[in-house]
Enzyme design. Structure first.
Site, PDB file in Angstrom:
ATOM      1  N   GLU A  75      -9.985   0.449  -5.030  1.00 34.44           N
ATOM      2  CA  GLU A  75      -9.220  -0.771  -5.263  1.00 34.44           C
ATOM      3  C   GLU A  75      -7.904  -0.328  -5.865  1.00 34.44           C
ATOM      4  OE1 GLU A  75      -7.191  -3.241  -6.821  1.00 34.44           O
ATOM      5  OE2 GLU A  75      -8.692  -3.472  -8.405  1.00 34.44           O
ATOM      6  N   LEU A  76      -6.829  -0.465  -5.060  1.00 34.26           N
ATOM      7  CA  LEU A  76      -5.592   0.241  -5.379  1.00 34.26           C
ATOM      8  C   LEU A  76      -4.416  -0.667  -5.733  1.00 34.26           C
ATOM      9  CD1 LEU A  76      -5.819   2.973  -2.583  1.00 34.26           C
ATOM     10  CD2 LEU A  76      -6.676   3.075  -4.936  1.00 34.26           C
ATOM     11  N   GLY A 132      -7.218   2.020  -9.355  1.00 36.00           N
ATOM     12  CA  GLY A 132      -5.976   2.546  -9.901  1.00 36.00           C
ATOM     13  C   GLY A 132      -4.853   2.418  -8.896  1.00 36.00           C
ATOM     14  N   SER A 133      -3.861   3.278  -9.004  1.00 36.77           N
ATOM     15  CA  SER A 133      -2.675   3.166  -8.156  1.00 36.77           C
ATOM     16  C   SER A 133      -2.934   3.696  -6.753  1.00 36.77           C
ATOM     17  CB  SER A 133      -1.512   3.950  -8.775  1.00 36.77           C
ATOM     18  OG  SER A 133      -1.740   5.346  -8.650  1.00 36.77           O
ATOM     19  N   ASN A 136      -7.054  -1.611 -17.698  1.00 33.08           N
ATOM     20  CA  ASN A 136      -6.849  -3.042 -17.920  1.00 33.08           C
ATOM     21  C   ASN A 136      -8.140  -3.839 -18.116  1.00 33.08           C
ATOM     22  OD1 ASN A 136      -7.332  -2.509 -15.188  1.00 33.08           O
ATOM     23  ND2 ASN A 136      -6.177  -4.288 -14.500  1.00 33.08           N
ATOM     24  N   GLU A 157       4.216  -3.103  -7.275  1.00 35.56           N
ATOM     25  CA  GLU A 157       3.328  -3.742  -8.235  1.00 35.56           C
ATOM     26  C   GLU A 157       3.970  -3.699  -9.618  1.00 35.56           C
ATOM     27  OE1 GLU A 157      -1.408  -3.822  -9.167  1.00 35.56           O
ATOM     28  OE2 GLU A 157      -0.524  -1.864  -8.794  1.00 35.56           O
ATOM     29  N   CYS A 189      -4.507  -6.407 -11.188  1.00 39.05           N
ATOM     30  CA  CYS A 189      -4.179  -6.011  -9.810  1.00 39.05           C
ATOM     31  C   CYS A 189      -3.812  -7.207  -8.946  1.00 39.05           C
ATOM     32  CB  CYS A 189      -5.355  -5.276  -9.185  1.00 39.05           C
ATOM     33  SG  CYS A 189      -5.736  -3.704  -9.990  1.00 39.05           S
TER      34      CYS A 189
END
Length: 474
Positions: free
Chosen positions: A246-247, A226-227, A150, A374, A280
């Site tokens: 950073e999830l 990511g996830s 993204n 999400e 996010c």
């Protein structure tokens, strides 16, 4: 055809990775795809490069970072087109991303120059009598960076720039959908004179080269965006390494009756539909005081319905496509399930290929996927609350905790939110999507560990080395 960067050299491979425009599926470019053999070569080269990067002075590192920042400014027109084509974000959004990446490198150059330590007061305890000392920060070692689609330029910058500021080699695995910007950035780092073997950019499959890089004992850090599911897998594979993750989130905003309602609605729309909601900290869950619920919902519908959707390369477009047809269909399914469970569509719900019109849902069941997971798409869910205690409990009733927002004219309400919300960042009177690149950014719970933001990332990518002098003699 774009070649990968392997230990500072342009390299080809037997396998190609096709990059397509999410809007019309036209071919943007083909990229040489790395495999496990290239990953191992990159790891070996990075270890050889550690003495060279560690020996660079702070001014050397700052010079490299400043050169990259200058080149990003010069290349902004063509880089913005590349970013827009590979992500689907609008040209306006892509230009902003190039600007932010430049600012990230500038901030990193400043952190490189002021990287230091501090005195340690040994004589604060009797056993420290006659001792004086300090600590310094030294490079951590090879950094493996894995980035999402993204923000293919600025999120790469948030991992590469602090790695350089700290004096570390890096191996970057960009998202398979968006590797072109990352390869351009890697070449700019080499052009700036960073040691060649310290730079590898390896497009490829995460379950192949990502696993190879993460499991290897030589890297000292893995930084991943990511996830949550992939992040947990990386954590299980990584062993004794430093991790920064950073999830993601399903960020919430609370709107009280004292807020500037029109401003709140405008910022919620900005935060909910930027990059077609694929952020996010996208404004996904909106909780509104029941006394002003209908007014706020109508304002959100009004502003969201004015957004122009379509071809992201048209300067008149406000919102482009989502990244893939599968992503569009998944969101469509989540919305349909929520409606079946009692949610009301106040706006949108129509899809044309990968373009999903802005969606506003009201009265969404809190066990619906579109509320609790999400969404990563252009949907805003609005529910009423009776009192602030209830609203804050609903915000916290999530496995995520990246950022949350509250719109209020009351300092007491703002402070209650600050004290109560279990998140990494609380934004007062703005969207939860608000971020500047030097602030400490990261979350709690399934939203991750560690912090980005240049000073904080550089701290993560350095090691403390203590020095103690014994001046005492019996």
């Amino acid at each position: 055809m774009f070649r990968l960067i392997l230990a500072g050299k342009s390299a080809d491979s037997a396998t190609r990775l096709a990059v397509h425009n999410p809007y019309d599926h036209s071919l943007v470019g083909e990229v040489a795809q790395a495999g496990c053999a290239e990953a191992r070569q990159a790891l070996e080269a990075a270890e050889r490069a550690r003495p060279a990067t560690a020996s660079l002075t702070r001014s050397d590192r700052a010079r490299v970072l400043e050169h990259v920042a200058g080149r990003l400014e010069a290349l902004k027109p063509e880089l913005a087109i590349t970013v827009a084509k590979e992500t689907g974000k609008t040209l306006r959004e892509a230009r902003t991303e190039v600007d932010r990446a430049r600012a990230t490198f500038v901030a990193a150059s400043e952190e490189a120059r002021r990287l230091g330590g501090e005195l340690v007061p040994f004589d604060a305890v009797p056993a420290g009598t006659g001792r004086e000392g300090f600590y310094i920060r030294v490079p951590l070692g090879t950094v493996v960076a894995i980035t999402p689609f993204n923000f293919p330029l600025n999120l790469v910058a948030h991992k590469v720039a602090p790695a350089i500021a700290a004096g570390n080699p890096f191996i970057l695995k960009p998202a398979s959908q968006t590797p072109l910007s990352a390869l351009t950035l890697g070449n700019l780092v080499l052009e700036a004179g960073y040691p060649a073997e310290a730079v590898s950019v390896l497009p490829g499959r995460g379950d192949e080269i990502g696993t190879e890089l993460v499991r290897d004992a030589r890297p000292r850090m893995v930084t991943f965006t990511g996830s949550a599911e992939v992040g947990k897998r990386i954590g299980a594979q990584a062993g004794l390494k430093r991790l920064a993750m950073e999830l993601g989130s399903n960020s919430a905003a609370v709107v009280t009756r004292s807020a500037d309602l029109e401003f709140a609605a405008q910022r919620i729309v900005q935060g909910g539909y930027a990059l077609a909601g694929q952020v996010c900290i996208s404004a996904q869950r909106i909780l509104v005081d029941e006394a002003v619920f209908e007014e706020v919902t109508a304002l959100v519908v009004k502003f969201a319905s004015a957004l122009r959707t379509g071809d992201q390369l048209d300067d008149g477009t406000d919102m482009g496509p989502v990244i893939s047809l599968a992503a569009a269909q998944r969101l469509e399914g989540w919305v349909a399930k929520a409606v079946q469970a009692g949610a009301e569509i106040r706006l949108g719900g129509k899809r044309e290929g990968t373009v999903v019109k802005p969606i506003v849902l009201a009265g969404v069941p809190t066990d619906a996927e579109v509320w609790k997971e999400e969404a990563f798409g252009p949907v805003v869910c609005i529910n009423p609350f009776k009192n602030l205690d209830q609203a804050l409990r609903l915000v916290n009733a999530s496995r995520y905790g990246l950022q949350a927002a509250i719109f209020t004219a009351s300092l007491d309400e703002a402070w209650q939110a600050i004290e109560t919300l279990d998140v990494g960042g609380v934004i007062i009177n703005d969207m939860p999507t608000y971020r500047v690149d030097h602030m400490p950014y990261g979350g709690v719970k399934d939203s991750g560990i560690g912090r980005e933001g240049l000073k904080y990332a550089v701290d993560e990518m350095t090691e403390i080395k203590l020095v103690c002098f014994n001046f005492w003699r019996p």
